[in-house]
Design a protein around this motif. Sequence first.
Motif, PDB file in Angstrom:
ATOM      1  N   TYR A  33       0.828  -1.206   0.000  1.00  0.00           N
ATOM      2  CA  TYR A  33       0.000   0.000   0.000  1.00  0.00           C
ATOM      3  C   TYR A  33       0.865   1.259   0.000  1.00  0.00           C
ATOM      4  O   TYR A  33       0.606   2.202  -0.754  1.00  0.00           O
ATOM      5  CB  TYR A  33      -0.921  -0.029   1.217  1.00  0.00           C
ATOM      6  N   VAL A  34       1.894   1.266   0.816  1.00  0.00           N
ATOM      7  CA  VAL A  34       2.793   2.433   0.885  1.00  0.00           C
ATOM      8  C   VAL A  34       3.493   2.645  -0.458  1.00  0.00           C
ATOM      9  O   VAL A  34       3.519   3.759  -0.988  1.00  0.00           O
ATOM     10  CB  VAL A  34       3.823   2.281   2.028  1.00  0.00           C
ATOM     11  N   VAL A  35       4.056   1.583  -1.022  1.00  0.00           N
ATOM     12  CA  VAL A  35       4.778   1.716  -2.291  1.00  0.00           C
ATOM     13  C   VAL A  35       3.820   2.136  -3.417  1.00  0.00           C
ATOM     14  O   VAL A  35       4.159   2.995  -4.237  1.00  0.00           O
ATOM     15  CB  VAL A  35       5.530   0.407  -2.634  1.00  0.00           C
ATOM     16  N   GLU A  36       2.614   1.579  -3.445  1.00  0.00           N
ATOM     17  CA  GLU A  36       1.642   1.981  -4.454  1.00  0.00           C
ATOM     18  C   GLU A  36       1.256   3.445  -4.298  1.00  0.00           C
ATOM     19  O   GLU A  36       1.068   4.158  -5.288  1.00  0.00           O
ATOM     20  CB  GLU A  36       0.401   1.087  -4.391  1.00  0.00           C
ATOM     21  N   ASN A  37       1.138   3.904  -3.046  1.00  0.00           N
ATOM     22  CA  ASN A  37       0.842   5.320  -2.819  1.00  0.00           C
ATOM     23  C   ASN A  37       1.974   6.215  -3.282  1.00  0.00           C
ATOM     24  O   ASN A  37       1.738   7.249  -3.907  1.00  0.00           O
ATOM     25  CB  ASN A  37       0.544   5.585  -1.339  1.00  0.00           C
ATOM     26  N   VAL A  38       3.201   5.838  -2.993  1.00  0.00           N
ATOM     27  CA  VAL A  38       4.349   6.637  -3.432  1.00  0.00           C
ATOM     28  C   VAL A  38       4.383   6.696  -4.961  1.00  0.00           C
ATOM     29  O   VAL A  38       4.612   7.759  -5.542  1.00  0.00           O
ATOM     30  CB  VAL A  38       5.671   6.089  -2.856  1.00  0.00           C
ATOM     31  N   SER A  54      10.559  14.486  -7.458  1.00  0.00           N
ATOM     32  CA  SER A  54      11.681  13.653  -7.005  1.00  0.00           C
ATOM     33  C   SER A  54      11.967  13.791  -5.513  1.00  0.00           C
ATOM     34  O   SER A  54      12.985  13.308  -5.038  1.00  0.00           O
ATOM     35  CB  SER A  54      12.939  14.019  -7.795  1.00  0.00           C
ATOM     36  N   ASN A  55      11.067  14.439  -4.784  1.00  0.00           N
ATOM     37  CA  ASN A  55      11.351  14.706  -3.380  1.00  0.00           C
ATOM     38  C   ASN A  55      10.428  13.989  -2.405  1.00  0.00           C
ATOM     39  O   ASN A  55      10.497  14.214  -1.212  1.00  0.00           O
ATOM     40  CB  ASN A  55      11.307  16.214  -3.128  1.00  0.00           C
ATOM     41  N   HIS A  56       9.568  13.129  -2.860  1.00  0.00           N
ATOM     42  CA  HIS A  56       8.706  12.372  -1.955  1.00  0.00           C
ATOM     43  C   HIS A  56       9.550  11.289  -1.288  1.00  0.00           C
ATOM     44  O   HIS A  56      10.388  10.668  -1.938  1.00  0.00           O
ATOM     45  CB  HIS A  56       7.556  11.719  -2.728  1.00  0.00           C
ATOM     46  N   HIS A  57       9.348  11.098  -0.013  1.00  0.00           N
ATOM     47  CA  HIS A  57      10.090  10.040   0.654  1.00  0.00           C
ATOM     48  C   HIS A  57       9.305   9.462   1.830  1.00  0.00           C
ATOM     49  O   HIS A  57       8.335  10.036   2.293  1.00  0.00           O
ATOM     50  CB  HIS A  57      11.492  10.485   1.060  1.00  0.00           C
ATOM     51  N   GLY A  74      11.548   6.845 -10.587  1.00  0.00           N
ATOM     52  CA  GLY A  74      11.931   5.455 -10.354  1.00  0.00           C
ATOM     53  C   GLY A  74      12.748   5.297  -9.092  1.00  0.00           C
ATOM     54  O   GLY A  74      12.565   4.348  -8.324  1.00  0.00           O
ATOM     55  N   GLU A  75      13.654   6.227  -8.863  1.00  0.00           N
ATOM     56  CA  GLU A  75      14.486   6.171  -7.661  1.00  0.00           C
ATOM     57  C   GLU A  75      13.662   6.468  -6.407  1.00  0.00           C
ATOM     58  O   GLU A  75      13.895   5.878  -5.358  1.00  0.00           O
ATOM     59  CB  GLU A  75      15.662   7.141  -7.772  1.00  0.00           C
ATOM     60  N   VAL A  76      12.680   7.351  -6.526  1.00  0.00           N
ATOM     61  CA  VAL A  76      11.781   7.635  -5.397  1.00  0.00           C
ATOM     62  C   VAL A  76      11.076   6.348  -4.973  1.00  0.00           C
ATOM     63  O   VAL A  76      11.014   6.009  -3.790  1.00  0.00           O
ATOM     64  CB  VAL A  76      10.733   8.719  -5.775  1.00  0.00           C
ATOM     65  N   ILE A  77      10.560   5.607  -5.943  1.00  0.00           N
ATOM     66  CA  ILE A  77       9.839   4.368  -5.657  1.00  0.00           C
ATOM     67  C   ILE A  77      10.788   3.302  -5.104  1.00  0.00           C
ATOM     68  O   ILE A  77      10.447   2.592  -4.151  1.00  0.00           O
ATOM     69  CB  ILE A  77       9.088   3.890  -6.911  1.00  0.00           C
ATOM     70  N   ASN A  78      11.987   3.201  -5.660  1.00  0.00           N
ATOM     71  CA  ASN A  78      12.970   2.233  -5.150  1.00  0.00           C
ATOM     72  C   ASN A  78      13.350   2.534  -3.704  1.00  0.00           C
ATOM     73  O   ASN A  78      13.473   1.623  -2.880  1.00  0.00           O
ATOM     74  CB  ASN A  78      14.225   2.209  -6.020  1.00  0.00           C
ATOM     75  N   LEU A  79      13.555   3.806  -3.392  1.00  0.00           N
ATOM     76  CA  LEU A  79      13.894   4.180  -2.014  1.00  0.00           C
ATOM     77  C   LEU A  79      12.750   3.858  -1.065  1.00  0.00           C
ATOM     78  O   LEU A  79      12.976   3.372   0.047  1.00  0.00           O
ATOM     79  CB  LEU A  79      14.251   5.664  -1.937  1.00  0.00           C
ATOM     80  N   ALA A  80      11.522   4.114  -1.494  1.00  0.00           N
ATOM     81  CA  ALA A  80      10.360   3.801  -0.658  1.00  0.00           C
ATOM     82  C   ALA A  80      10.254   2.300  -0.427  1.00  0.00           C
ATOM     83  O   ALA A  80      10.002   1.844   0.698  1.00  0.00           O
ATOM     84  CB  ALA A  80       9.082   4.322  -1.313  1.00  0.00           C
ATOM     85  N   THR A  81      10.468   1.531  -1.474  1.00  0.00           N
ATOM     86  CA  THR A  81      10.412   0.070  -1.363  1.00  0.00           C
ATOM     87  C   THR A  81      11.453  -0.432  -0.375  1.00  0.00           C
ATOM     88  O   THR A  81      11.159  -1.266   0.493  1.00  0.00           O
ATOM     89  CB  THR A  81      10.629  -0.585  -2.753  1.00  0.00           C
ATOM     90  N   ASN A  82      12.664   0.077  -0.474  1.00  0.00           N
ATOM     91  CA  ASN A  82      13.736  -0.329   0.449  1.00  0.00           C
ATOM     92  C   ASN A  82      13.441   0.099   1.884  1.00  0.00           C
ATOM     93  O   ASN A  82      13.749  -0.621   2.825  1.00  0.00           O
ATOM     94  CB  ASN A  82      15.076   0.211  -0.015  1.00  0.00           C
ATOM     95  N   LYS A  83      12.857   1.269   2.040  1.00  0.00           N
ATOM     96  CA  LYS A  83      12.577   1.789   3.376  1.00  0.00           C
ATOM     97  C   LYS A  83      11.536   0.939   4.099  1.00  0.00           C
ATOM     98  O   LYS A  83      11.681   0.654   5.289  1.00  0.00           O
ATOM     99  CB  LYS A  83      12.106   3.236   3.281  1.00  0.00           C
ATOM    100  N   VAL A  84      10.506   0.491   3.400  1.00  0.00           N
ATOM    101  CA  VAL A  84       9.442  -0.262   4.064  1.00  0.00           C
ATOM    102  C   VAL A  84       9.770  -1.742   4.251  1.00  0.00           C
ATOM    103  O   VAL A  84       9.047  -2.444   4.953  1.00  0.00           O
ATOM    104  CB  VAL A  84       8.071  -0.124   3.364  1.00  0.00           C
ATOM    105  N   LYS A  85      10.861  -2.221   3.667  1.00  0.00           N
ATOM    106  CA  LYS A  85      11.228  -3.634   3.831  1.00  0.00           C
ATOM    107  C   LYS A  85      11.356  -4.020   5.303  1.00  0.00           C
ATOM    108  O   LYS A  85      10.992  -5.116   5.697  1.00  0.00           O
ATOM    109  CB  LYS A  85      12.543  -3.940   3.117  1.00  0.00           C
TER     110      LYS A  85
END
Length: 140
Positions: A33-38, A54-57, A74-85
């Motif tokens: 849900y978080v990654v889809e929202n980002v 490029s500044n959403h985190h 793409g990097e915003v989404i990758n960072l969000a994905t890594n953060k919620v792991k």
Amino acid sequence: MPNINISISQLPNAMDKLSLNIIKAFDKSVKNYVVENVASITDLSPIDTTLYRSNHHVSINQKSNDESHVKGPGEVINLATNKVKSYKSTRDNRIFIQNNLDYSENLENGGSKQAPIGVYKIALAHTKFDFKKEDLENGN
């Protein structure tokens, strides 16, 4: 859930397993849900210099004051994905999705012709929280 015949002596272990599966399935649903929202927030973001986009985190358990000037959506989404792991659901854990640029609140309040009714509220309204039965059964 499948109909399973168990004895009374097996019930505590079966309940423990079910509880663990529920927690795992919920955690997975929250992370998705978080990654889809980002991703949705990033897609809906007005594009001028791409700075806002490029500044959403994402931060966990506390709001961040960071400005994350990354290379693109793409990097915003990758960072969000890594953060919620590492996120684990507890009563006190919170996930924040934010953009700390000084004009981000103005954009959320309709200050852009490209996003006249905001970004975050639209993304949150359209992203579905999906708790899948198969995740519950399999403990994924």
